[in-house]
Write an enzyme that holds these catalytic residues in place. Structure first.
Site, PDB file in Angstrom:
ATOM      1  N   LYS A  18     -10.042   2.816  14.439  1.00  0.00           N
ATOM      2  CA  LYS A  18      -8.399   2.881  14.941  1.00  0.00           C
ATOM      3  C   LYS A  18      -8.656   3.217  16.391  1.00  0.00           C
ATOM      4  CE  LYS A  18      -6.531   3.359  10.865  1.00  0.00           C
ATOM      5  NZ  LYS A  18      -5.642   1.944  10.622  1.00  0.00           N
ATOM      6  N   ASP A  32      -0.275  -8.831   1.995  1.00  0.00           N
ATOM      7  CA  ASP A  32      -1.183  -7.990   1.505  1.00  0.00           C
ATOM      8  C   ASP A  32      -2.295  -8.857   0.832  1.00  0.00           C
ATOM      9  OD1 ASP A  32      -0.919  -4.585   1.202  1.00  0.00           O
ATOM     10  OD2 ASP A  32      -2.612  -5.518   0.155  1.00  0.00           O
ATOM     11  N   SER A  52      -4.234   6.889  13.802  1.00  0.00           N
ATOM     12  CA  SER A  52      -4.757   8.067  13.012  1.00  0.00           C
ATOM     13  C   SER A  52      -5.137   9.114  13.856  1.00  0.00           C
ATOM     14  CB  SER A  52      -5.814   7.773  11.982  1.00  0.00           C
ATOM     15  OG  SER A  52      -6.315   9.084  11.699  1.00  0.00           O
ATOM     16  N   ALA A  53      -4.821  10.467  13.669  1.00  0.00           N
ATOM     17  CA  ALA A  53      -5.142  11.590  14.464  1.00  0.00           C
ATOM     18  C   ALA A  53      -6.485  11.702  14.664  1.00  0.00           C
ATOM     19  CB  ALA A  53      -4.773  12.788  13.585  1.00  0.00           C
ATOM     20  N   TYR A  90     -14.607   4.154  10.125  1.00  0.00           N
ATOM     21  CA  TYR A  90     -13.203   4.081   9.923  1.00  0.00           C
ATOM     22  C   TYR A  90     -12.597   4.633  11.025  1.00  0.00           C
ATOM     23  CZ  TYR A  90      -8.593   5.470   8.650  1.00  0.00           C
ATOM     24  OH  TYR A  90      -7.211   5.494   8.548  1.00  0.00           O
ATOM     25  N   ASN A 120      -9.589  11.914  -0.283  1.00  0.00           N
ATOM     26  CA  ASN A 120      -8.802  12.580   0.225  1.00  0.00           C
ATOM     27  C   ASN A 120      -8.158  13.831  -0.759  1.00  0.00           C
ATOM     28  OD1 ASN A 120      -7.633   9.805   1.609  1.00  0.00           O
ATOM     29  ND2 ASN A 120      -8.092  11.506   2.687  1.00  0.00           N
ATOM     30  N   GLY A 143       0.877  -1.196  -0.158  1.00  0.00           N
ATOM     31  CA  GLY A 143      -0.012  -0.118  -0.101  1.00  0.00           C
ATOM     32  C   GLY A 143       0.707   1.355  -0.002  1.00  0.00           C
ATOM     33  N   TYR A 144       0.149   2.259  -0.099  1.00  0.00           N
ATOM     34  CA  TYR A 144       0.737   3.612  -0.056  1.00  0.00           C
ATOM     35  C   TYR A 144       1.879   3.873   0.958  1.00  0.00           C
ATOM     36  CZ  TYR A 144       0.840   8.852   0.331  1.00  0.00           C
ATOM     37  OH  TYR A 144       1.422  10.175   0.452  1.00  0.00           O
TER      38      TYR A 144
HETATM   39  P1  NAD Z   1      -3.594   1.547   1.535  1.00  0.00           P
HETATM   40  O1  NAD Z   1      -4.750   1.114   1.277  1.00  0.00           O
HETATM   41  O2  NAD Z   1      -2.784   2.376   0.190  1.00  0.00           O
HETATM   42  O3  NAD Z   1      -2.692   0.330   2.272  1.00  0.00           O
HETATM   43  C1  NAD Z   1      -3.416  -0.554   2.924  1.00  0.00           C
HETATM   44  C2  NAD Z   1      -3.014  -2.050   2.352  1.00  0.00           C
HETATM   45  O4  NAD Z   1      -3.663  -2.929   3.214  1.00  0.00           O
HETATM   46  C3  NAD Z   1      -3.483  -1.925   0.866  1.00  0.00           C
HETATM   47  O5  NAD Z   1      -2.347  -2.602   0.192  1.00  0.00           O
HETATM   48  C4  NAD Z   1      -4.577  -3.094   1.001  1.00  0.00           C
HETATM   49  O6  NAD Z   1      -4.546  -4.167  -0.133  1.00  0.00           O
HETATM   50  C5  NAD Z   1      -4.103  -4.024   2.404  1.00  0.00           C
HETATM   51  N1  NAD Z   1      -5.246  -4.412   3.027  1.00  0.00           N
HETATM   52  C6  NAD Z   1      -6.568  -4.130   3.383  1.00  0.00           C
HETATM   53  N2  NAD Z   1      -7.241  -5.179   4.029  1.00  0.00           N
HETATM   54  C7  NAD Z   1      -6.465  -6.075   4.140  1.00  0.00           C
HETATM   55  C8  NAD Z   1      -6.623  -7.520   4.895  1.00  0.00           C
HETATM   56  N3  NAD Z   1      -7.668  -7.782   5.197  1.00  0.00           N
HETATM   57  N4  NAD Z   1      -5.592  -8.511   4.524  1.00  0.00           N
HETATM   58  C9  NAD Z   1      -4.399  -8.104   3.806  1.00  0.00           C
HETATM   59  N5  NAD Z   1      -4.194  -6.735   3.253  1.00  0.00           N
HETATM   60  C10 NAD Z   1      -5.301  -5.863   3.471  1.00  0.00           C
HETATM   61  O7  NAD Z   1      -3.543   2.633   2.693  1.00  0.00           O
HETATM   62  P2  NAD Z   1      -2.659   3.673   3.419  1.00  0.00           P
HETATM   63  O8  NAD Z   1      -2.761   5.000   3.342  1.00  0.00           O
HETATM   64  O9  NAD Z   1      -0.838   3.006   2.995  1.00  0.00           O
HETATM   65  O10 NAD Z   1      -2.599   3.189   4.713  1.00  0.00           O
HETATM   66  C11 NAD Z   1      -1.939   2.386   5.711  1.00  0.00           C
HETATM   67  C12 NAD Z   1      -2.341   2.270   7.127  1.00  0.00           C
HETATM   68  O11 NAD Z   1      -2.378   3.895   7.570  1.00  0.00           O
HETATM   69  C13 NAD Z   1      -4.010   2.106   7.252  1.00  0.00           C
HETATM   70  O12 NAD Z   1      -4.101   1.298   8.261  1.00  0.00           O
HETATM   71  C14 NAD Z   1      -4.771   3.273   7.381  1.00  0.00           C
HETATM   72  O13 NAD Z   1      -5.895   3.234   8.065  1.00  0.00           O
HETATM   73  C15 NAD Z   1      -3.571   4.123   8.043  1.00  0.00           C
HETATM   74  N6  NAD Z   1      -3.810   5.605   7.867  1.00  0.00           N
HETATM   75  C16 NAD Z   1      -3.504   6.166   6.786  1.00  0.00           C
HETATM   76  C17 NAD Z   1      -3.805   7.414   6.493  1.00  0.00           C
HETATM   77  C18 NAD Z   1      -3.894   8.319   5.243  1.00  0.00           C
HETATM   78  O14 NAD Z   1      -4.234   9.484   5.012  1.00  0.00           O
HETATM   79  N7  NAD Z   1      -3.245   7.704   4.189  1.00  0.00           N
HETATM   80  C19 NAD Z   1      -3.876   8.493   7.852  1.00  0.00           C
HETATM   81  C20 NAD Z   1      -3.967   7.782   8.968  1.00  0.00           C
HETATM   82  C21 NAD Z   1      -3.845   6.352   9.213  1.00  0.00           C
HETATM   83  N1  UDP Z   2     -10.829  18.561   1.034  1.00  0.00           N
HETATM   84  C1  UDP Z   2     -11.514  19.446   0.236  1.00  0.00           C
HETATM   85  N2  UDP Z   2     -11.753  18.823  -1.135  1.00  0.00           N
HETATM   86  C2  UDP Z   2     -11.478  17.335  -1.333  1.00  0.00           C
HETATM   87  C3  UDP Z   2     -11.110  16.661  -0.372  1.00  0.00           C
HETATM   88  C4  UDP Z   2     -10.700  17.131   0.624  1.00  0.00           C
HETATM   89  O1  UDP Z   2     -11.462  20.523   0.180  1.00  0.00           O
HETATM   90  O2  UDP Z   2     -11.862  17.004  -2.510  1.00  0.00           O
HETATM   91  C5  UDP Z   2     -10.403  19.292   2.253  1.00  0.00           C
HETATM   92  C6  UDP Z   2     -11.277  18.503   3.392  1.00  0.00           C
HETATM   93  O3  UDP Z   2     -12.550  19.106   3.620  1.00  0.00           O
HETATM   94  C7  UDP Z   2     -10.365  18.745   4.699  1.00  0.00           C
HETATM   95  C8  UDP Z   2      -8.910  18.524   3.838  1.00  0.00           C
HETATM   96  O4  UDP Z   2      -9.082  18.695   2.512  1.00  0.00           O
HETATM   97  O5  UDP Z   2     -10.475  20.114   4.969  1.00  0.00           O
HETATM   98  C9  UDP Z   2      -8.317  17.187   4.356  1.00  0.00           C
HETATM   99  O6  UDP Z   2      -9.295  16.324   3.740  1.00  0.00           O
HETATM  100  P1  UDP Z   2      -8.663  14.811   3.850  1.00  0.00           P
HETATM  101  O7  UDP Z   2      -9.907  14.121   3.285  1.00  0.00           O
HETATM  102  O8  UDP Z   2      -7.402  14.661   2.554  1.00  0.00           O
HETATM  103  O9  UDP Z   2      -8.119  14.268   5.197  1.00  0.00           O
HETATM  104  P2  UDP Z   2      -8.775  14.316   6.549  1.00  0.00           P
HETATM  105  O10 UDP Z   2      -8.291  15.468   7.274  1.00  0.00           O
HETATM  106  O11 UDP Z   2     -10.238  14.536   6.455  1.00  0.00           O
HETATM  107  O12 UDP Z   2      -8.584  13.006   7.104  1.00  0.00           O
END
Ligand code: NAD
Ligand code: UDP
Length: 335
Positions: free
Chosen positions: A154, A31, A124-125, A150, A200, A10-11
């Site tokens: 967390k 994954d 997550s925050a 979601y 996002n 993932g990302y």
């Molecule tokens: P992502 O979707 O790119 O990566 C998550 C990976 O988990 C994916 O590759 C997906 O295929 C895999 N996955 C999902 N469910 C699964 C399962 N049951 N079994 C095996 N694999 C599974 O997301 P990301 O942005 O890389 O996020 C990674 C983690 O960080 C997540 O837990 C997410 O909630 C957390 N997080 C992300 C953000 C953000 O903004 N990207 C912010 C806060 C927390």
């Molecule tokens: N946002 C926006 N337009 C979009 C997506 C997000 O204006 O198409 C704004 C959203 O309202 C928030 C900020 O961008 O104020 C960050 O949103 P995001 O969903 O990326 O992350 P969050 O802080 O909600 O986890």
């Protein structure tokens, strides 16, 4: 160390894999590829010269999980795998509770059985809910005012981890509370490019920049902030990834949390303006209604990670935008 990464294609996980490999750690990935592609492994190899071992396993398949952890003894598990769409979680709460919570319980059960006790969790925050101040400190209470399933997964997983750490003192658990990760590796070889219409901000901006979506809607310009748009703590994903390596040093008996953020909020409008300036192109956008559940201001107090882990961010929002443009310029990302 021998590290197992769930969600490693993932990302965020893929960026952490790169940092771990570059620091000489051995990495295996689990994954189910529900939200990532197997080709990420080739990209990781192009960056690091090493290809991690990959297991296509779903966390809901406990026997398959057990096989992986029985065949290899890991020193540490970093747990990224989970579903993360806020909007989808509102529509399909059971899918989120099942995948994220049951998946985590399965993983922890197998870890306990195979005596793997070091665990770093992607939190997550969002667990802070609405504290009213915008600045989040680890000592604040969590769990109230979380507006979607979601985010609640967390919070609930953090509670499960706390209980587990009490029940089994062998466990050393760190929950990292991410703020808003953006950007990608400077090579542009890995990054985030979701299918469909992104929720996002940065992925949405990227689709508008590519011409795949017509314009960005900025949700709300009447918030109590300088320019009326929301303030967020955007953290470069490479800084975030390095925070995970620093967190290894923070592993100790019990349950510990760290914020991973910059401490410096940026408004949505500032982000759009910076993207236009750095790309040299206008980014079509309009102001729209507030998005339900959004807080006006949310940013990290990152002092604890700085003091205890000797980690702080080094990259800026401008760096993240430049790296995003490099990612977008890759032929496979811009067909
Ligand atoms: P992502 O979707 O790119 O990566 C998550 C990976 O988990 C994916 O590759 C997906 O295929 C895999 N996955 C999902 N469910 C699964 C399962 N049951 N079994 C095996 N694999 C599974 O997301 P990301 O942005 O890389 O996020 C990674 C983690 O960080 C997540 O837990 C997410 O909630 C957390 N997080 C992300 C953000 C953000 O903004 N990207 C912010 C806060 C927390
Ligand atoms: N946002 C926006 N337009 C979009 C997506 C997000 O204006 O198409 C704004 C959203 O309202 C928030 C900020 O961008 O104020 C960050 O949103 P995001 O969903 O990326 O992350 P969050 O802080 O909600 O986890």
């Amino acid at each position: 160390m021998k590290v197992l990464i769930t969600g490693g294609t993932g990302y965020i996980g893929s960026h952490v894999v790169v940092e771990l490999l570059e620091q000489g750690h051995e990495v295996e990935i689990i994954d189910n590829l529900i939200n990532s592609k197997i080709t990420v492994l080739d990209q990781i190899e192009k960056i690091t010269g090493k290809k991690p071992t990959f297991h296509q396993v779903d966390l809901l398949d406990q026997p398959a999980l057990e096989e992986v952890l029985t065949n290899t003894h890991f020193d540490l598990v970093m747990h990224f795998a989970g579903l993360k769409s806020v909007a989808e979680s509102v529509e399909q709460p059971l899918k989120y509770y099942s995948n994220n919570i049951t998946g985590t319980i399965n993983l922890l059960s197998v870890m306990q059985k195979t005596e793997v006790y070091n665990f770093i969790f992607s939190s997550s925050a969002t667990v802070y809910g609405d504290q009213g101040t915008g600045e989040c400190v680890e000592t604040m209470p969590t769990g109230t005012g979380i507006t979607n399933p979601y985010g609640k997964t967390k919070y609930m997983i953090e509670e499960i981890l706390k209980d587990l750490a009490v029940a089994n003192p062998n466990f050393n658990i760190v929950a990292l509370r991410y703020f808003n990760p953006i950007g990608n590796h400077s090579s542009g070889l890995i990054g985030e490019d979701p299918n469909g219409i992104p929720n996002n901000l940065m992925p949405y901006i990227m689709k508008v920049a590519k011409g795949e979506l017509k314009e960005l809607s900025i949700f709300g310009n009447d918030y109590d902030t300088d320019d009326g748009t929301c303030l967020r703590d955007f953290i470069h994903v490479v800084d975030l990834a390095k925070g995970h390596l620093a967190a290894i040093n923070g592993l100790k008996p019990g349950f510990t949390t760290y914020n991973l953020g910059t401490g410096m909020p940026t408004s949505v409008l500032q982000m759009v303006n910076a993207f236009e300036k750095i790309s040299g192109k206008s980014l079509p956008h309009k102001f729209a209604e507030r998005r339900p559940g959004d807080l006006a201001i949310l940013y990290a107090n990152p002092s604890k990670a700085k003091t205890e882990l000797n980690w702080q961010t080094e990259l800026t929002v401008e760096d993240a935008i430049k790296d995003t443009l490099t990612f977008l310029a890759q032929p496979q990302n811009n067909p």
